[in-house]
Enzyme design. Structure first.
Site, short mmCIF file in Angstrom:
data_model
loop_
_atom_site.label_atom_id
_atom_site.label_comp_id
_atom_site.label_asym_id
_atom_site.label_seq_id
_atom_site.Cartn_x
_atom_site.Cartn_y
_atom_site.Cartn_z
N ASP A 25 -4.36 0.80 -9.30
CA ASP A 25 -5.79 0.52 -9.48
C ASP A 25 -6.12 0.22 -10.94
O ASP A 25 -6.77 -0.78 -11.27
CB ASP A 25 -6.63 1.71 -9.01
CG ASP A 25 -6.34 2.10 -7.58
OD1 ASP A 25 -5.69 1.31 -6.89
OD2 ASP A 25 -6.74 3.20 -7.18
N GLU B 99 0.84 -1.21 0.00
CA GLU B 99 0.00 0.00 0.00
C GLU B 99 0.87 1.25 0.00
O GLU B 99 1.84 1.34 0.76
CB GLU B 99 -0.90 -0.03 1.24
CG GLU B 99 -2.28 0.50 1.01
CD GLU B 99 -3.09 -0.37 0.06
OE1 GLU B 99 -3.10 -0.07 -1.15
OE2 GLU B 99 -3.71 -1.34 0.52
N HIS B 100 0.51 2.18 -0.85
CA HIS B 100 1.28 3.43 -1.02
C HIS B 100 2.72 3.12 -1.43
O HIS B 100 3.64 3.84 -1.06
CB HIS B 100 1.22 4.29 0.26
CG HIS B 100 -0.16 4.86 0.49
ND1 HIS B 100 -0.60 6.00 -0.13
CD2 HIS B 100 -1.20 4.41 1.24
CE1 HIS B 100 -1.86 6.24 0.25
NE2 HIS B 100 -2.25 5.29 1.06
N THR B 101 2.88 2.07 -2.16
CA THR B 101 4.20 1.72 -2.70
C THR B 101 4.27 2.00 -4.20
O THR B 101 5.36 2.14 -4.75
CB THR B 101 4.51 0.22 -2.48
OG1 THR B 101 3.36 -0.51 -2.88
CG2 THR B 101 4.83 -0.08 -1.03
C1 GLA Z 1 -5.09 4.64 -4.19
C2 GLA Z 1 -4.30 5.00 -5.45
C3 GLA Z 1 -3.29 3.91 -5.80
C4 GLA Z 1 -2.43 3.54 -4.60
C5 GLA Z 1 -3.29 3.31 -3.36
C6 GLA Z 1 -2.48 3.10 -2.12
O1 GLA Z 1 -5.89 3.55 -4.42
O2 GLA Z 1 -5.17 5.20 -6.53
O3 GLA Z 1 -2.48 4.33 -6.87
O4 GLA Z 1 -1.45 4.49 -4.36
O5 GLA Z 1 -4.19 4.39 -3.12
O6 GLA Z 1 -1.73 1.95 -2.20
#
Ligand code: GLA
Length: 401
Positions: free
Chosen positions: A180, A35-37
């Protein structure tokens, strides 16, 4: 929700029996770990799910677009011309499809006529399951089909994912990464995608969870300030990276660092907040690589492997809670309730955070017990109902008919 209901809605809104009506579908996604990577040049491990967005559309002869969403019927039909493709002043669901059309045109694709379209989705909106990316990819798939753009193969799907991301970045104004749109465009039934966001190389890893189910838990907490806080996290990571470079470390992204290198250099990041953000980005990436190793089919040791996988999920949540600060009280409460249940092997928030959903790995035989106990405890602490959904990995965006 099905193709038939979407076609019926189209007919009700736009009428007529003339002209071909095409139907596309794009799923939502859930992220198992990582996550947030993505925007830090690291790895992610999401899968497409079976819920998503249906879209039915028919080409027009002129340059007008008329869009209707069965999910927000009170908003009526959004109408705009190809010659005025600016973002609307408020926040409007139709900005997502409009943005996609605009970005495709800017990229030189021959989207030369307008269309009438209806959208109908069964993803909870704003719950962190990528309902907006799902609308983007249903639209991109539709454009490819209506205008013969030939983006159905693997390279084309990657291109569509990148254009969807560009829509978020340039049109909507959220500096999101590629996860996503990539998961939604390239998802495979029964598999999660292990994606290296620095190179876009990926591997489909069968999602074999033995006696366990993957459970989505919707906190039903509104995702306030999600966009602005998201951009803030991204900037904090960039500042951390810059500090490391200023101190002499030759590094392209936080995702390139292993734990030992980060520990050796972290004191160069003077701002303690940026240091914590960077630590999350580095360690979460390593956890993601470790988690995928545990799930690959040829590794032995069934139940024990899943327990270790679950422990990585828990560690991910704690890091998102304390180092990255994107969880919030409701998600923490939900995840902590899940951790306390015997059938739960691991749980964490999923997606961008600041409200939205969490996931849990739950022994199938104890599912009912789990749902009852977590639901009760969450309601007691927060006054909110939690919604549960067992999910499997679904197929990516596609034309249905
Ligand atoms: C949202 C963003 C993704 C990702 C996530 C965290 O979903 O759209 O690109 O950064 O947050 O992992």
């Amino acid at each position: 929700m099905t193709e038939e209901t979407t076609r019926a809605l189209f007919k009700k809104i736009f009428g007529g029996d003339t002209g071909e009506v095409v139907v596309t579908f794009a799923p939502g996604r859930v992220n198992l770990i990582g996550e947030h990577t993505d925007y830090n040049g690291g790895h992610v491990f999401p899968c497409a799910i079976t819920l998503g967005t249906w879209m039915a559309a028919r080409l027009r002869q002129d340059r007008t677009f008329r869009l209707y969403s069965g999910n927000v019927p009170h908003q009526g039909i959004a109408t705009f011309s190809m010659d005025h493709m600016e973002r609307s002043p408020g926040s409007d669901w139709a900005d997502y499809p409009k943005g996609v059309v605009r970005i495709f045109r800017d990229a030189g694709f021959p989207v030369t006529r307008g269309f009438d379209a209806v959208y109908l989705g069964d993803l909870p909106t704003g719950a962190g399951l990528s309902s907006s990316a799902s609308i983007e990819l249903a639209t991109a798939t539709m454009l490819s089909d209506l205008f013969g753009l030939g983006l159905e193969d693997q390279a084309g799907r990657i291109r569509m994912a990148l254009l969807g991301k560009e829509t978020e970045n340039r049109f909507i104004g959220v500096q999101s990464g590629i996860m996503d749109q990539f998961a939604i465009a390239l998802g495979r039934a029964g598999a999660a995608l292990f994606l290296d966001c620095a190179t876009l190389r990926y591997e489909e890893v069968p999602l074999e969870l033995g006696d366990c189910d993957l459970v989505i838990m919707n906190s039903n907490a509104p995702r306030e300030l999600a966009g602005s806080k998201y951009n803030e996290r991204r900037e904090e990571c960039e500042r951390a990276l810059q500090s490391l470079r200023n101190a002499g470390l030759a590094v392209g992204s936080l995702g390139e660092l292993d734990e030992a290198t980060f520990e050796a250099w972290s004191s160069a990041i003077e701002d303690p907040i940026c240091r914590r953000r960077a630590r999350h980005a580095v360690l979460e990436n390593r956890r993601t690589i470790a988690a995928v190793r545990l799930l690959r089919r040829n590794e032995s040791g069934g139940a024990e492997r899943l327990r270790r996988f679950g422990a990585l999920l828990n560690a991910s949540h704690l890091s998102l809670q304390f180092d990255y600060d994107v969880t919030g009280r409701d998600l923490d409460c939900l995840v902590e309730s899940a951790w306390q249940q015997r059938p739960c092997l691991g749980a964490r928030m999923t997606g961008g955070g600041f409200g939205g959903c969490a996931i849990a790995l739950v022994e199938r035989s104890g599912y009912e017990e789990f749902v009852e106990a977590v639901g009760k405890s969450y309601l007691g602490f927060t006054g909110r109902e939690c919604t549960f959904l067992r999910t499997t990995a679904g197929e990516g965006a596609r034309r249905i008919s």
